[in-house]
Motif scaffolding. Structure first.
Motif, PDB file in Angstrom:
ATOM      1  N   GLU A 167      -4.083   5.952  -3.988  1.00 18.95           N
ATOM      2  CA  GLU A 167      -2.907   5.369  -4.642  1.00 18.95           C
ATOM      3  C   GLU A 167      -2.006   6.473  -5.218  1.00 18.95           C
ATOM      4  OE1 GLU A 167      -5.779   2.737  -6.265  1.00 18.95           O
ATOM      5  OE2 GLU A 167      -5.711   2.541  -4.105  1.00 18.95           O
TER       6      GLU A 167
ATOM      7  N   ARG B 182      13.084   1.628  -2.126  1.00 19.50           N
ATOM      8  CA  ARG B 182      11.781   1.321  -2.711  1.00 19.50           C
ATOM      9  C   ARG B 182      10.871   2.543  -2.646  1.00 19.50           C
ATOM     10  NH1 ARG B 182       8.916  -3.338   0.385  1.00 19.50           N
ATOM     11  NH2 ARG B 182       8.564  -1.696   1.902  1.00 19.50           N
TER      12      ARG B 182
ATOM     13  N   MET C 297       6.506   5.831   2.382  1.00 16.49           N
ATOM     14  CA  MET C 297       6.587   5.499   3.801  1.00 16.49           C
ATOM     15  C   MET C 297       7.618   4.406   4.054  1.00 16.49           C
ATOM     16  SD  MET C 297       3.476   4.814   6.401  1.00 16.49           S
ATOM     17  CE  MET C 297       3.715   4.999   8.145  1.00 16.49           C
TER      18      MET C 297
ATOM     19  N   LEU D 222      -6.938   2.008   6.158  1.00 13.55           N
ATOM     20  CA  LEU D 222      -7.020   0.552   6.206  1.00 13.55           C
ATOM     21  C   LEU D 222      -7.727   0.063   7.458  1.00 13.55           C
ATOM     22  CD1 LEU D 222      -3.389  -0.340   5.087  1.00 13.55           C
ATOM     23  CD2 LEU D 222      -5.443  -0.229   3.696  1.00 13.55           C
TER      24      LEU D 222
ATOM     25  N   HIS E  91      -0.526  -9.470  -6.166  1.00 14.60           N
ATOM     26  CA  HIS E  91       0.929  -9.440  -6.359  1.00 14.60           C
ATOM     27  C   HIS E  91       1.697  -9.911  -5.138  1.00 14.60           C
ATOM     28  CE1 HIS E  91       0.386  -6.087  -9.611  1.00 14.60           C
ATOM     29  NE2 HIS E  91      -0.016  -7.268 -10.008  1.00 14.60           N
ATOM     30  N   HIS E  92       1.152  -9.706  -3.962  1.00 16.11           N
ATOM     31  CA  HIS E  92       1.964  -9.948  -2.766  1.00 16.11           C
ATOM     32  C   HIS E  92       1.358 -10.956  -1.809  1.00 16.11           C
ATOM     33  CE1 HIS E  92       4.591  -6.753  -3.986  1.00 16.11           C
ATOM     34  NE2 HIS E  92       3.531  -6.013  -4.216  1.00 16.11           N
TER      35      HIS E  92
ATOM     36  N   ILE F 284       9.736   5.723  -6.636  1.00 13.89           N
ATOM     37  CA  ILE F 284       8.574   6.268  -7.333  1.00 13.89           C
ATOM     38  C   ILE F 284       8.558   7.788  -7.206  1.00 13.89           C
ATOM     39  CG2 ILE F 284       7.146   4.212  -7.298  1.00 13.89           C
ATOM     40  CD1 ILE F 284       5.862   5.167  -4.736  1.00 13.89           C
TER      41      ILE F 284
ATOM     42  N   ARG G 120       0.536   8.322   9.971  1.00 18.27           N
ATOM     43  CA  ARG G 120      -0.249   7.531   9.044  1.00 18.27           C
ATOM     44  C   ARG G 120      -1.448   8.290   8.462  1.00 18.27           C
ATOM     45  NH1 ARG G 120      -0.311   1.694   9.476  1.00 18.27           N
ATOM     46  NH2 ARG G 120       1.811   1.061   9.942  1.00 18.27           N
TER      47      ARG G 120
ATOM     48  N   TYR H 169       8.974  -2.694  -8.368  1.00 16.70           N
ATOM     49  CA  TYR H 169       7.536  -2.941  -8.281  1.00 16.70           C
ATOM     50  C   TYR H 169       6.704  -1.657  -8.359  1.00 16.70           C
ATOM     51  CZ  TYR H 169       3.007  -4.366  -6.701  1.00 16.70           C
ATOM     52  OH  TYR H 169       1.654  -4.565  -6.632  1.00 16.70           O
ATOM     53  N   GLY H 170       7.046  -0.685  -7.492  1.00 13.73           N
ATOM     54  CA  GLY H 170       6.269   0.556  -7.475  1.00 13.73           C
ATOM     55  C   GLY H 170       6.364   1.286  -8.809  1.00 13.73           C
TER      56      GLY H 170
ATOM     57  N   PHE I 166       0.835  -1.210   0.000  1.00  9.93           N
ATOM     58  CA  PHE I 166       0.000   0.000   0.000  1.00  9.93           C
ATOM     59  C   PHE I 166       0.865   1.254   0.000  1.00  9.93           C
ATOM     60  CE2 PHE I 166      -3.477  -2.682   1.933  1.00  9.93           C
ATOM     61  CZ  PHE I 166      -4.290  -2.593   0.830  1.00  9.93           C
ATOM     62  N   SER I 167       1.994   1.202   0.688  1.00  6.70           N
ATOM     63  CA  SER I 167       2.798   2.412   0.842  1.00  6.70           C
ATOM     64  C   SER I 167       3.464   2.827  -0.471  1.00  6.70           C
ATOM     65  CB  SER I 167       3.859   2.225   1.927  1.00  6.70           C
ATOM     66  OG  SER I 167       4.932   1.467   1.421  1.00  6.70           O
ATOM     67  N   VAL I 168       3.610   1.895  -1.416  1.00  5.83           N
ATOM     68  CA  VAL I 168       4.129   2.332  -2.710  1.00  5.83           C
ATOM     69  C   VAL I 168       2.988   2.601  -3.687  1.00  5.83           C
ATOM     70  CG1 VAL I 168       6.379   1.240  -2.509  1.00  5.83           C
ATOM     71  CG2 VAL I 168       4.503  -0.024  -3.540  1.00  5.83           C
ATOM     72  N   GLY I 169       1.769   2.631  -3.159  1.00  9.44           N
ATOM     73  CA  GLY I 169       0.642   3.024  -3.989  1.00  9.44           C
ATOM     74  C   GLY I 169      -0.037   1.901  -4.736  1.00  9.44           C
ATOM     75  N   ALA I 170       0.105   0.664  -4.256  1.00  2.40           N
ATOM     76  CA  ALA I 170      -0.609  -0.437  -4.896  1.00  2.40           C
ATOM     77  C   ALA I 170      -2.074  -0.402  -4.467  1.00  2.40           C
ATOM     78  CB  ALA I 170       0.021  -1.765  -4.513  1.00  2.40           C
ATOM     79  N   SER I 171      -2.962  -0.776  -5.387  1.00  2.00           N
ATOM     80  CA  SER I 171      -4.381  -0.828  -5.035  1.00  2.00           C
ATOM     81  C   SER I 171      -4.632  -2.098  -4.228  1.00  2.00           C
ATOM     82  CB  SER I 171      -5.221  -0.845  -6.306  1.00  2.00           C
ATOM     83  OG  SER I 171      -5.010  -2.057  -6.985  1.00  2.00           O
TER      84      SER I 171
ATOM     85  N   ARG J 259      -0.269   8.187  -2.245  1.00  2.00           N
ATOM     86  CA  ARG J 259       0.839   7.398  -1.678  1.00  2.00           C
ATOM     87  C   ARG J 259       2.042   7.378  -2.610  1.00  2.00           C
ATOM     88  NH1 ARG J 259      -3.250   2.848   0.316  1.00  2.00           N
ATOM     89  NH2 ARG J 259      -4.129   3.991   2.088  1.00  2.00           N
ATOM     90  N   ARG J 260       1.805   7.673  -3.874  1.00  2.28           N
ATOM     91  CA  ARG J 260       2.951   7.826  -4.777  1.00  2.28           C
ATOM     92  C   ARG J 260       3.736   9.074  -4.389  1.00  2.28           C
ATOM     93  NH1 ARG J 260       3.727   9.885 -10.392  1.00  2.28           N
ATOM     94  NH2 ARG J 260       5.704  10.373  -9.419  1.00  2.28           N
TER      95      ARG J 260
ATOM     96  N   GLN K 112      -4.178  -5.135  -6.398  1.00  2.39           N
ATOM     97  CA  GLN K 112      -2.765  -5.399  -6.709  1.00  2.39           C
ATOM     98  C   GLN K 112      -2.052  -5.962  -5.487  1.00  2.39           C
ATOM     99  OE1 GLN K 112      -1.836  -1.420  -8.041  1.00  2.39           O
ATOM    100  NE2 GLN K 112      -1.616  -2.098 -10.155  1.00  2.39           N
TER     101      GLN K 112
ATOM    102  N   ILE L 125       4.001  -0.557 -11.323  1.00  4.62           N
ATOM    103  CA  ILE L 125       2.542  -0.399 -11.198  1.00  4.62           C
ATOM    104  C   ILE L 125       2.102   1.028 -11.508  1.00  4.62           C
ATOM    105  CG2 ILE L 125       2.167  -2.339  -9.611  1.00  4.62           C
ATOM    106  CD1 ILE L 125       1.923  -0.304  -7.361  1.00  4.62           C
ATOM    107  N   HIS L 126       3.005   1.996 -11.353  1.00  4.06           N
ATOM    108  CA  HIS L 126       2.617   3.364 -11.723  1.00  4.06           C
ATOM    109  C   HIS L 126       3.021   3.712 -13.145  1.00  4.06           C
ATOM    110  CE1 HIS L 126       1.199   4.260  -7.763  1.00  4.06           C
ATOM    111  NE2 HIS L 126       2.328   3.862  -7.219  1.00  4.06           N
TER     112      HIS L 126
ATOM    113  N   MET M 167      -2.719   5.911   5.426  1.00  3.30           N
ATOM    114  CA  MET M 167      -2.641   4.494   5.757  1.00  3.30           C
ATOM    115  C   MET M 167      -3.712   4.137   6.787  1.00  3.30           C
ATOM    116  SD  MET M 167      -0.509   2.699   4.111  1.00  3.30           S
ATOM    117  CE  MET M 167       0.659   1.484   4.641  1.00  3.30           C
TER     118      MET M 167
ATOM    119  N   ASN N  41      -0.280   9.829   4.750  1.00  2.71           N
ATOM    120  CA  ASN N  41      -0.469   9.090   3.495  1.00  2.71           C
ATOM    121  C   ASN N  41      -1.727   8.223   3.537  1.00  2.71           C
ATOM    122  OD1 ASN N  41       0.405   7.077   5.171  1.00  2.71           O
ATOM    123  ND2 ASN N  41       1.863   6.202   3.712  1.00  2.71           N
TER     124      ASN N  41
END
Lengths: 416, 266
Positions: free
Chosen positions: B95, B175, B103, B70, A317-318, B179, B62, B121-122, A305-310, B98-99, A313, B125-126, B67, B65
């Motif tokens: 999303e 990581r 974090m 959740l 993916h994980h 992005i 949190r 990965y990041g 989530f922190s890299v912006g995955a939905s 968070r780009r 995803q 996906i972007h 978080m 961004n």
């Protein structure tokens, strides 16, 4: 001075020996429990294996056939058999002796004889002279006498003499009974095999796996990762857990009333059996899959989530790759339970006497556990060992499935 | 005590607020975790959030961004502006947010994939790299910036989880910066690391603030003093005191701040 115990010895602390004794007692009880359960299991398997030995092997006798008799009588198979037996055995002088002679070989041996000779003829010249040598399966009565080395019990005096003569002249050979694994069911224990039941089981398992794995895993993912946590999902969860403990015959009743009576699907077909078993295994798969998903640490989800995955995803993916070994193990164990299930299949008519292996999932099929159930009920003596042998095959099947689950889990875990 | 506003002119002498937090309260069900927080986070500076356990500093981090989304029972009120735009506005896509706001977590949490894939990965996906070469370049650049490249250059295909704790944490930083975010949130990034690894991360934070705005939660007052430009002290859900780190540590205004930094509470 000398009587004073060592300050760190057992004697220096009263009651310590009692504690150790309790520990020993508990350990002994534990070991005893393990060994007694092993003993019961061993007893069961050894008993079945011993009983089944006869079904995996068969005895054949070498029969000589005169070419001229073959050419003369091949259109009247039974007379041909009688004449061949008269030629091979001494003292076939009256009707009673002829009956005993024909009973030495398996029912329908005349067809086997003709088949074998036809095969031979493709290789040799048929000039009407000399004779063929053909191996024919012995009747169940003779086979069991030979395998138990007890010729006296079930054979007449004449038959005993013939068997002894064959053995003395090395005319009898022992073979692995391929027919047991390839033949369909039969009224004759000598010919009955689990071939069609194996095919039926495979079809049924395929249907069951496709349905329960797909639906079960998607349901687990939705409930665990996406569904809101409210009273409805809690209600759903309680009910799924309850379903996992519902007796399997209830699912059979459901299959009977819904799949057969309402949807009009064919009786005794692999598709219906697979659907019923899928219903039965689905709760198990959902529960195992949810546990596997829960065991994936939150930190992995947070990282994604922190890299912006939905959310989707993140899951695909994980989370899913990490949970998959657990899900597969749960599924295979569910399948292993399904393959041994009998009761719900009886409810949907999978009780029929079926010789032919099914060609597709809509054909009437027999399956292994039901085949065992049917044979266990048969009065013929020969089915006793067939039953045991079929159980051994089923157990081997289960062993292979469980081993697959373990290997798969180990292999997939390593990758991550 | 300094006050700041978003400034549009690029005068380097004026301090520029990257994030403006106003009247933010956070409740978990009936429990109020943060109470009416107002804080400006300055661009290209390190802001440390300190305070005793359970004071709400991680919760605050949190929020930036989202978080906290959740957690179903978590309810955030008030406004948090990133470059002048409310991140809790209904049209905001978390999303995308968070780009912009990366974090780093308390415990290093690399994906159980190769070092390369962890960083790529990041980016993938972007859709930030148009081809393999660009992706390779981004991965390398991120590793260089996170000070990890030299140590892992010849083994980018080994699993990220096989690295040491400090390396894993720097991998997580790589990581996060791959992005190209504007802000990096760090939640006690050194609490699971030994002193040498900690020193490396702190050094890295110094370098990173050239490019990124950093908010760091820490339990160590020495660390806050070493790495941060501004410090905010939280206590039982309140933001007690905020200001330049040097001023706050040498001359705290509030008794609770003084008690905490001298070790009497916490």
């Amino acid at each position: 001075m000398t009587n004073k115990p060592h300050p760190l010895s057992m004697a220096s602390l009263p009651g310590l020996d009692k504690r150790y004794r309790a520990e020993k007692r508990f350990k002994f009880a534990g070991v005893l429990a393990v060994f007694s359960s092993l003993a019961f299991l061993g007893f069961l398997i050894v008993a079945i294996a011993l009983k089944s030995a006869g079904a995996f092997q068969t005895y054949e006798v070498e029969i000589l056939v005169k070419k001229e008799k073959y050419l003369e009588l091949r259109d009247q198979p039974f007379i041909f058999l009688q004449s061949t037996m008269r030629y091979n055995l001494s003292g076939v002088v009256n009707g009673q002796a002829m009956r005993e002679a024909v009973n030495m070989v398996v029912d329908g041996a005349e067809i086997d004889l003709l088949d074998h000779i036809e095969n031979l003829q493709q290789n040799t010249r048929a000039d009407g002279l000399g004779s063929y040598s053909v191996w024919v399966t012995l009747s169940n009565r003779v086979v069991s006498a030979l395998s138990k080395q007890d010729i006296g019990t079930n054979l007449t005096a004449r038959q005993q003499a013939w068997v002894e003569g064959w053995v003395a002249n090395n005319k009898v050979r022992q073979r692995f009974n391929v027919g047991f694994l390839t033949n369909g069911d039969s009224r004759d224990p000598e010919r009955a095999g689990i071939g069609s039941a194996l095919v039926g089981s495979a079809f049924m398992l395929l249907v069951c796996m496709v349905l329960s794995f797909g639906v079960g895993i998607l349901a687990a993912i939705y409930l665990e990762e996406f569904a809101p946590k409210n009273k409805y999902t809690v209600f759903l969860e309680v009910n799924i857990n309850n379903l996992a403990t519902v007796p399997s015959i209830i699912f059979g009743l459901l299959g009977l009333s819904v799949f057969l009576n309402l949807f009009g699907l064919p009786r005794s077909a692999a598709i219906v059996g697979g659907m019923v078993l899928a219903l039965m295994t689905m709760p198990t798969i959902i529960i195992a899959s949810r546990l596997a998903l829960q065991s994936v640490p939150l930190s992995i989800r947070e990282a994604a989530f922190s890299v912006g995955a939905s959310p989707l995803q993140t899951v695909f993916h994980h989370v899913l790759p990490l949970a998959l070994p657990g899900m597969l193990t749960g599924t295979i164990l569910g399948m292993a339970r399904a393959i041994g299930e009998t009761a719900p299949l009886l409810m949907i008519g999978m009780l029929a006497f079926i010789v032919e292996a099914p060609d597709n999932i809509f054909d009437p099929a027999s399956v292994l556990p039901v085949q065992i159930f049917l044979w266990a009920e048969s009065p013929e003596r020969g089915f006793e060992e067939k039953t045991a042998a079929a159980i051994i095959v089923l157990l081997a099947f289960l062993l292979v499935m469980n081993l697959t689950a373990i290997i798969l889990r180990k292999k997939l875990e390593k990758k991550w | 005590m300094v006050t700041y506003t978003v400034n549009e002119d690029n005068n380097p002498d004026t301090v520029k607020a990257k994030i403006i937090v106003d009247k933010v309260s956070v409740a978990y069900g009936d429990h109020l975790a943060l109470n009416d927080i107002a804080l400006d986070i300055i661009s290209n500076k390190v802001t440390a959030l300190i305070g005793p356990s359970g004071c709400g500093k991680t919760t605050f981090l949190r929020c930036i961004n989202r978080m906290n989304d959740l957690i179903g029972s978590c309810k955030v009120t008030g406004s948090i502006l990133l470059d002048g735009y409310d991140i809790y506005a209904p049209e905001v896509d978390v999303e995308v947010l968070r780009r912009k706001v990366g974090m780093v977590f308390q415990k290093p949490n690399p994906f159980p994939k190769s070092i390369y894939d962890n960083i790529a990965y990041g980016v993938k996906i972007h859709g930030l790299a148009s081809d393999k070469e660009e992706l390779d370049a981004i991965v390398e650049q991120s590793l260089v910036r996170a000070g990890l490249f030299e140590e892992v250059a010849d083994r980018l295909d080994v699993s990220g989880t096989s690295l040491s704790g400090g390396q894993q944490q720097r991998l997580c930083i790589a990581r996060a910066i791959a992005i190209s975010p504007d802000v990096i949130l760090m939640d006690e990034p050194c609490s699971a690391l030994d002193p040498i690894a900690t020193a490396k991360i702190e050094e890295l934070i110094h370098e990173l603030k050239e490019r990124y705005t950093i908010v760091i939660v820490t339990h160590s007052m020495q660390q806050a003093a070493r790495v941060s430009d501004y410090t905010a002290f939280f206590h039982e859900g309140d933001l007690v005191e905020k200001g330049e780190t040097s001023a706050l540590f040498t001359n705290p205004n509030d008794k609770r701040t003084e008690a905490y930094i001298t070790g009497r509470i916490g």
